[in-house]
Design a protein around this motif. Structure first.
Motif, short mmCIF file in Angstrom:
data_model
loop_
_atom_site.label_atom_id
_atom_site.label_comp_id
_atom_site.label_asym_id
_atom_site.label_seq_id
_atom_site.Cartn_x
_atom_site.Cartn_y
_atom_site.Cartn_z
N ASP A 193 0.83 -1.21 0.00
CA ASP A 193 0.00 0.00 0.00
C ASP A 193 0.86 1.25 0.00
OD1 ASP A 193 -2.31 -1.57 0.14
OD2 ASP A 193 -2.34 -1.50 2.34
N ILE A 194 1.97 1.21 0.75
CA ILE A 194 2.87 2.37 0.82
C ILE A 194 3.47 2.64 -0.56
CG2 ILE A 194 4.96 3.30 1.89
CD1 ILE A 194 2.54 2.85 3.84
N PHE A 195 3.93 1.60 -1.24
CA PHE A 195 4.56 1.79 -2.54
C PHE A 195 3.55 2.14 -3.63
CE2 PHE A 195 8.12 -0.08 -0.41
CZ PHE A 195 9.20 0.55 -1.01
N ASN A 196 2.29 1.75 -3.45
CA ASN A 196 1.26 2.04 -4.44
C ASN A 196 0.46 3.30 -4.13
OD1 ASN A 196 1.42 -0.10 -6.45
ND2 ASN A 196 1.01 -1.45 -4.72
N ALA A 197 0.78 3.99 -3.05
CA ALA A 197 0.07 5.22 -2.68
C ALA A 197 0.34 6.32 -3.71
CB ALA A 197 0.52 5.67 -1.29
N PRO A 198 -0.56 7.29 -3.81
CA PRO A 198 -0.32 8.42 -4.72
C PRO A 198 0.99 9.13 -4.37
CG PRO A 198 -2.56 8.47 -3.87
CD PRO A 198 -1.83 7.41 -3.11
N GLY A 199 1.54 9.81 -5.33
CA GLY A 199 2.80 10.51 -5.14
C GLY A 199 3.93 9.72 -5.76
N GLY A 200 4.96 10.43 -6.15
CA GLY A 200 6.03 9.80 -6.90
C GLY A 200 7.22 9.33 -6.10
N TRP A 201 7.18 9.43 -4.76
CA TRP A 201 8.38 9.18 -3.96
C TRP A 201 8.06 8.37 -2.72
CZ3 TRP A 201 12.81 11.09 -6.14
CH2 TRP A 201 12.61 11.94 -7.23
N VAL A 202 8.99 7.49 -2.33
CA VAL A 202 8.96 6.82 -1.04
C VAL A 202 10.21 7.27 -0.28
CG1 VAL A 202 7.60 4.81 -1.73
CG2 VAL A 202 10.08 4.74 -1.94
N VAL A 203 10.16 7.12 1.04
CA VAL A 203 11.24 7.66 1.87
C VAL A 203 11.88 6.55 2.68
CG1 VAL A 203 11.81 9.33 3.68
CG2 VAL A 203 9.99 9.86 2.03
N ALA A 204 13.21 6.48 2.62
CA ALA A 204 13.98 5.55 3.44
C ALA A 204 14.80 6.36 4.44
CB ALA A 204 14.90 4.69 2.58
N GLY A 205 14.78 5.95 5.69
CA GLY A 205 15.57 6.62 6.72
C GLY A 205 16.94 5.99 6.85
N LEU A 206 17.95 6.83 6.91
CA LEU A 206 19.33 6.39 7.08
C LEU A 206 19.94 7.19 8.22
CD1 LEU A 206 20.42 6.39 3.32
CD2 LEU A 206 19.81 4.42 4.69
N GLY A 207 19.59 6.87 9.46
CA GLY A 207 20.08 7.63 10.61
C GLY A 207 19.51 9.04 10.60
N ASP A 208 20.40 10.04 10.59
CA ASP A 208 19.93 11.43 10.60
C ASP A 208 19.68 11.97 9.20
OD1 ASP A 208 22.56 11.58 9.78
OD2 ASP A 208 23.10 13.22 11.14
N ARG A 209 19.67 11.09 8.19
CA ARG A 209 19.42 11.47 6.80
C ARG A 209 18.19 10.73 6.29
NH1 ARG A 209 22.41 15.38 5.04
NH2 ARG A 209 22.53 14.67 2.90
N VAL A 210 17.56 11.27 5.30
CA VAL A 210 16.48 10.57 4.61
C VAL A 210 16.80 10.57 3.12
CG1 VAL A 210 14.66 10.99 6.29
CG2 VAL A 210 15.02 12.63 4.45
#
Length: 153
Positions: A123-140
């Motif tokens: 559902d997260i990957f198929n949600a509207p919008g063109g981007w998904v977010v991965a967290g890498l510590g204090d960076r995204v």
């Protein structure tokens, strides 16, 4: 003499762009401030905008136009203005590896917005919008969904 175009207040945000041609560009994007009181627009709103090219300031000076569709990933500090608003605690859904169509991979904690809690990963990957977010510590890292070949978890 024609009227000059209106100027908008903006907020600079340092980012690292990974492009489809393999280039990595350290740059600054400028987010327009909106609302009352003024706050910067979200980075996702800028990336999902209708313009074909993004204007960027380069870290060594100068500027460039970057084709929006060529951006595979955008990395930024998690606390930067315009960074994706994420919940706390249970807001990370799972550690994922995103395999891009260029062969690059991005691994991190798939970040879930507060409104998305309880949804399945698909559902997260198929949600509207063109981007998904991965967290890498204090960076995204914002990952362009159009460039994703597969996701491992």
């Amino acid at each position: 003499m024609p009227d000059a175009p209106a100027r908008f207040a903006t907020v600079p945000v340092p980012v690292v762009l990974a492009l489809a041609d393999g280039a990595r560009i350290e740059a600054t994007l400028r987010l327009v401030t909106e609302g009352n009181p003024p706050a910067p627009m979200s980075m996702e709103a800028l990336l999902d905008g209708g313009r074909e090219f993004l204007a960027v300031s380069l870290s060594g000076g100068g500027s460039a136009l970057v084709g929006r569709r060529s951006v595979e990933t955008l990395e930024m500090a998690a606390d930067s203005p315009g960074a994706p608003a994420m919940g706390t605690g249970e807001a990370g859904i799972d550690i994922v590896t995103v395999h891009l169509d260029s062969g690059r991979t991005v691994s991190g904690v798939l970040r879930v917005r507060p409104d998305d809690l309880g949804q399945r990963m698909s559902d997260i990957f198929n949600a509207p919008g063109g981007w998904v977010v991965a967290g890498l510590g204090d960076r995204v890292v914002l990952v362009n969904k159009a460039r994703i070949a597969r996701v491992s978890f």
